[in-house]
Scaffold this motif. Structure first.
Motif, PDB file in Angstrom:
ATOM      1  N   ALA A 149       0.832  -1.208   0.000  1.00 17.89           N
ATOM      2  CA  ALA A 149       0.000   0.000   0.000  1.00 17.89           C
ATOM      3  C   ALA A 149       0.866   1.258   0.000  1.00 17.89           C
ATOM      4  O   ALA A 149       0.542   2.250  -0.658  1.00 17.89           O
ATOM      5  CB  ALA A 149      -0.934   0.004   1.207  1.00 17.89           C
ATOM      6  N   ALA A 150       1.992   1.211   0.728  1.00 15.34           N
ATOM      7  CA  ALA A 150       2.894   2.356   0.758  1.00 15.34           C
ATOM      8  C   ALA A 150       3.483   2.609  -0.624  1.00 15.34           C
ATOM      9  O   ALA A 150       3.661   3.761  -1.037  1.00 15.34           O
ATOM     10  CB  ALA A 150       4.009   2.112   1.770  1.00 15.34           C
ATOM     11  N   LEU A 151       3.779   1.551  -1.347  1.00 12.77           N
ATOM     12  CA  LEU A 151       4.291   1.689  -2.717  1.00 12.77           C
ATOM     13  C   LEU A 151       3.215   2.263  -3.632  1.00 12.77           C
ATOM     14  O   LEU A 151       3.502   3.131  -4.462  1.00 12.77           O
ATOM     15  CB  LEU A 151       4.756   0.329  -3.238  1.00 12.77           C
ATOM     16  N   VAL A 152       1.987   1.791  -3.485  1.00  7.24           N
ATOM     17  CA  VAL A 152       0.892   2.303  -4.310  1.00  7.24           C
ATOM     18  C   VAL A 152       0.727   3.806  -4.094  1.00  7.24           C
ATOM     19  O   VAL A 152       0.567   4.576  -5.058  1.00  7.24           O
ATOM     20  CB  VAL A 152      -0.429   1.567  -3.997  1.00  7.24           C
ATOM     21  N   GLU A 153       0.767   4.229  -2.838  1.00 10.74           N
ATOM     22  CA  GLU A 153       0.640   5.650  -2.531  1.00 10.74           C
ATOM     23  C   GLU A 153       1.761   6.467  -3.179  1.00 10.74           C
ATOM     24  O   GLU A 153       1.518   7.527  -3.767  1.00 10.74           O
ATOM     25  CB  GLU A 153       0.648   5.867  -1.018  1.00 10.74           C
ATOM     26  N   GLU A 154       2.987   5.976  -3.070  1.00 11.19           N
ATOM     27  CA  GLU A 154       4.129   6.689  -3.640  1.00 11.19           C
ATOM     28  C   GLU A 154       4.034   6.747  -5.164  1.00 11.19           C
ATOM     29  O   GLU A 154       4.343   7.767  -5.784  1.00 11.19           O
ATOM     30  CB  GLU A 154       5.422   6.002  -3.215  1.00 11.19           C
ATOM     31  N   TYR A 155       3.612   5.660  -5.758  1.00  9.78           N
ATOM     32  CA  TYR A 155       3.400   5.605  -7.213  1.00  9.78           C
ATOM     33  C   TYR A 155       2.371   6.642  -7.653  1.00  9.78           C
ATOM     34  O   TYR A 155       2.582   7.383  -8.618  1.00  9.78           O
ATOM     35  CB  TYR A 155       2.957   4.189  -7.593  1.00  9.78           C
ATOM     36  N   LEU A 156       1.272   6.732  -6.935  1.00 12.39           N
ATOM     37  CA  LEU A 156       0.215   7.677  -7.287  1.00 12.39           C
ATOM     38  C   LEU A 156       0.639   9.126  -7.065  1.00 12.39           C
ATOM     39  O   LEU A 156       0.314  10.010  -7.857  1.00 12.39           O
ATOM     40  CB  LEU A 156      -1.055   7.370  -6.497  1.00 12.39           C
ATOM     41  N   ARG A 157       1.385   9.375  -5.996  1.00 12.66           N
ATOM     42  CA  ARG A 157       1.885  10.732  -5.746  1.00 12.66           C
ATOM     43  C   ARG A 157       2.830  11.166  -6.869  1.00 12.66           C
ATOM     44  O   ARG A 157       2.817  12.317  -7.305  1.00 12.66           O
ATOM     45  CB  ARG A 157       2.595  10.808  -4.401  1.00 12.66           C
ATOM     46  N   GLY A 158       3.658  10.237  -7.319  1.00 11.02           N
ATOM     47  CA  GLY A 158       4.564  10.553  -8.415  1.00 11.02           C
ATOM     48  C   GLY A 158       3.818  10.851  -9.702  1.00 11.02           C
ATOM     49  O   GLY A 158       4.140  11.811 -10.416  1.00 11.02           O
ATOM     50  N   TYR A 159       2.801  10.041  -9.984  1.00 13.94           N
ATOM     51  CA  TYR A 159       1.994  10.284 -11.182  1.00 13.94           C
ATOM     52  C   TYR A 159       1.267  11.626 -11.077  1.00 13.94           C
ATOM     53  O   TYR A 159       1.241  12.408 -12.030  1.00 13.94           O
ATOM     54  CB  TYR A 159       0.967   9.162 -11.369  1.00 13.94           C
ATOM     55  N   GLU A 160       0.703  11.887  -9.908  1.00 10.38           N
ATOM     56  CA  GLU A 160      -0.044  13.125  -9.675  1.00 10.38           C
ATOM     57  C   GLU A 160       0.852  14.345  -9.867  1.00 10.38           C
ATOM     58  O   GLU A 160       0.458  15.325 -10.505  1.00 10.38           O
ATOM     59  CB  GLU A 160      -0.625  13.099  -8.267  1.00 10.38           C
ATOM     60  N   ALA A 161       2.068  14.281  -9.328  1.00  8.29           N
ATOM     61  CA  ALA A 161       3.000  15.406  -9.448  1.00  8.29           C
ATOM     62  C   ALA A 161       3.405  15.633 -10.901  1.00  8.29           C
ATOM     63  O   ALA A 161       3.479  16.778 -11.369  1.00  8.29           O
ATOM     64  CB  ALA A 161       4.233  15.151  -8.586  1.00  8.29           C
TER      65      ALA A 161
ATOM     66  N   GLN B 224      -9.996  -1.452   0.918  1.00  9.31           N
ATOM     67  CA  GLN B 224      -8.804  -2.165   1.369  1.00  9.31           C
ATOM     68  C   GLN B 224      -7.612  -1.229   1.564  1.00  9.31           C
ATOM     69  O   GLN B 224      -6.693  -1.554   2.323  1.00  9.31           O
ATOM     70  CB  GLN B 224      -8.449  -3.255   0.358  1.00  9.31           C
ATOM     71  N   MET B 225      -7.600  -0.103   0.857  1.00 10.27           N
ATOM     72  CA  MET B 225      -6.514   0.862   0.967  1.00 10.27           C
ATOM     73  C   MET B 225      -7.114   2.256   1.169  1.00 10.27           C
ATOM     74  O   MET B 225      -7.190   3.047   0.237  1.00 10.27           O
ATOM     75  CB  MET B 225      -5.633   0.841  -0.285  1.00 10.27           C
ATOM     76  N   PRO B 226      -7.571   2.563   2.378  1.00  7.73           N
ATOM     77  CA  PRO B 226      -8.238   3.848   2.620  1.00  7.73           C
ATOM     78  C   PRO B 226      -7.369   5.059   2.315  1.00  7.73           C
ATOM     79  O   PRO B 226      -7.877   6.084   1.846  1.00  7.73           O
ATOM     80  CB  PRO B 226      -8.611   3.792   4.105  1.00  7.73           C
ATOM     81  N   GLU B 227      -6.059   4.951   2.553  1.00  7.82           N
ATOM     82  CA  GLU B 227      -5.176   6.087   2.260  1.00  7.82           C
ATOM     83  C   GLU B 227      -5.141   6.376   0.766  1.00  7.82           C
ATOM     84  O   GLU B 227      -5.091   7.531   0.342  1.00  7.82           O
ATOM     85  CB  GLU B 227      -3.757   5.810   2.770  1.00  7.82           C
ATOM     86  N   VAL B 228      -5.149   5.326  -0.035  1.00 11.58           N
ATOM     87  CA  VAL B 228      -5.156   5.486  -1.491  1.00 11.58           C
ATOM     88  C   VAL B 228      -6.469   6.118  -1.933  1.00 11.58           C
ATOM     89  O   VAL B 228      -6.487   7.038  -2.760  1.00 11.58           O
ATOM     90  CB  VAL B 228      -4.948   4.128  -2.190  1.00 11.58           C
ATOM     91  N   ARG B 229      -7.569   5.633  -1.393  1.00  4.67           N
ATOM     92  CA  ARG B 229      -8.877   6.185  -1.738  1.00  4.67           C
ATOM     93  C   ARG B 229      -8.943   7.671  -1.407  1.00  4.67           C
ATOM     94  O   ARG B 229      -9.452   8.477  -2.206  1.00  4.67           O
ATOM     95  CB  ARG B 229      -9.977   5.424  -0.990  1.00  4.67           C
TER      96      ARG B 229
END
Length: 211
Positions: free
Chosen positions: A61-73, A129-134
């Motif tokens: 989940a931590a990797l998913v968050e970092e991946y999404l932050r990178g895409y978002e930026a 399953q991943m509230p932080e991602v949501r």
């Protein structure tokens, strides 16, 4: 120098491992899906050990968050570059966002499937399953609505909040429909519809010459 694991998979040293994991995640999560991509697949593609993976990312989940932050930026930078072009009026800025979506659909390599918005895809897969991602995705989408609303207000829309929401629905719907049909046409359809909607909300747009 690279090492071989017991299974014969090449492993590289720790230098640059975090970046390789993120690069692997960006490709695999987008092409194969978050849930379908396991840790074993990630470490194999990134050429790192499982131990090295967990040294950089304590959970998937931590990797998913970092991946999404990178895409978002990265997306925010590209959007900002296009919107700040010299002489671009608010009306044209609104359309530029749809032009970017249409261009993204036309840039698919031959035979490549349409995958849609990584943030939207992640929200669907994450569910509860991943509230932080949501929450990350929700903040991003709310930010898109606010950005459209702010531009609409600068363009003189009578009801910028309503126009912002409507345009956001078009943007989101274009990528979702394009993904469902595996066809880039809905992206162009959204651009055409956005022109009509902006014309109605911002009458002075009717006198503009558009390609």
């Amino acid at each position: 120098m690279g090492k071989e694991s017991a299974a014969g998979t090449r492993r590289r040293g720790g230098r640059g491992a975090r970046e390789r994991i993120l690069v692997a995640a960006a490709a695999l999560f987008y092409e194969e899906g978050i849930h379908a991509t396991g840790i074993a697949r990630l470490v194999e593609t990134a050429e790192v050990s499982t131990r090295t993976f967990y040294q950089h990312f304590p959970t998937k989940a931590a990797l998913v968050e970092e991946y999404l932050r990178g895409y978002e930026a990265g997306l925010a930078r590209r959007v900002e570059e296009r919107l700040t072009q010299e002489g671009l009026a608010p009306q044209d800025q609104l359309l530029t966002l749809f032009v970017m979506v249409a261009e993204a659909g036309s840039e698919r390599p031959g035979g490549a499937s349409t995958r849609g918005c990584p943030l939207h895809n992640a929200a669907v897969e994450a569910a509860d399953q991943m509230p932080e991602v949501r929450e990350l995705v929700q903040r991003n989408k709310e930010g898109v609505v606010q950005q459209l609303t702010d531009i609409a207000a600068r363009g003189g829309a009578a009801d910028p909040e309503r126009l912002g929401r409507q345009l956001a629905v078009l943007l989101e719907g274009a990528t979702a429909m394009s993904t469902s049909l595996d066809n880039p046409c809905p992206r162009q359809d959204a651009l055409d519809a956005a022109r009509i909607l902006i014309d109605q909300a911002l009458p002075d747009m009717q006198s503009r010459q558009r390609s």
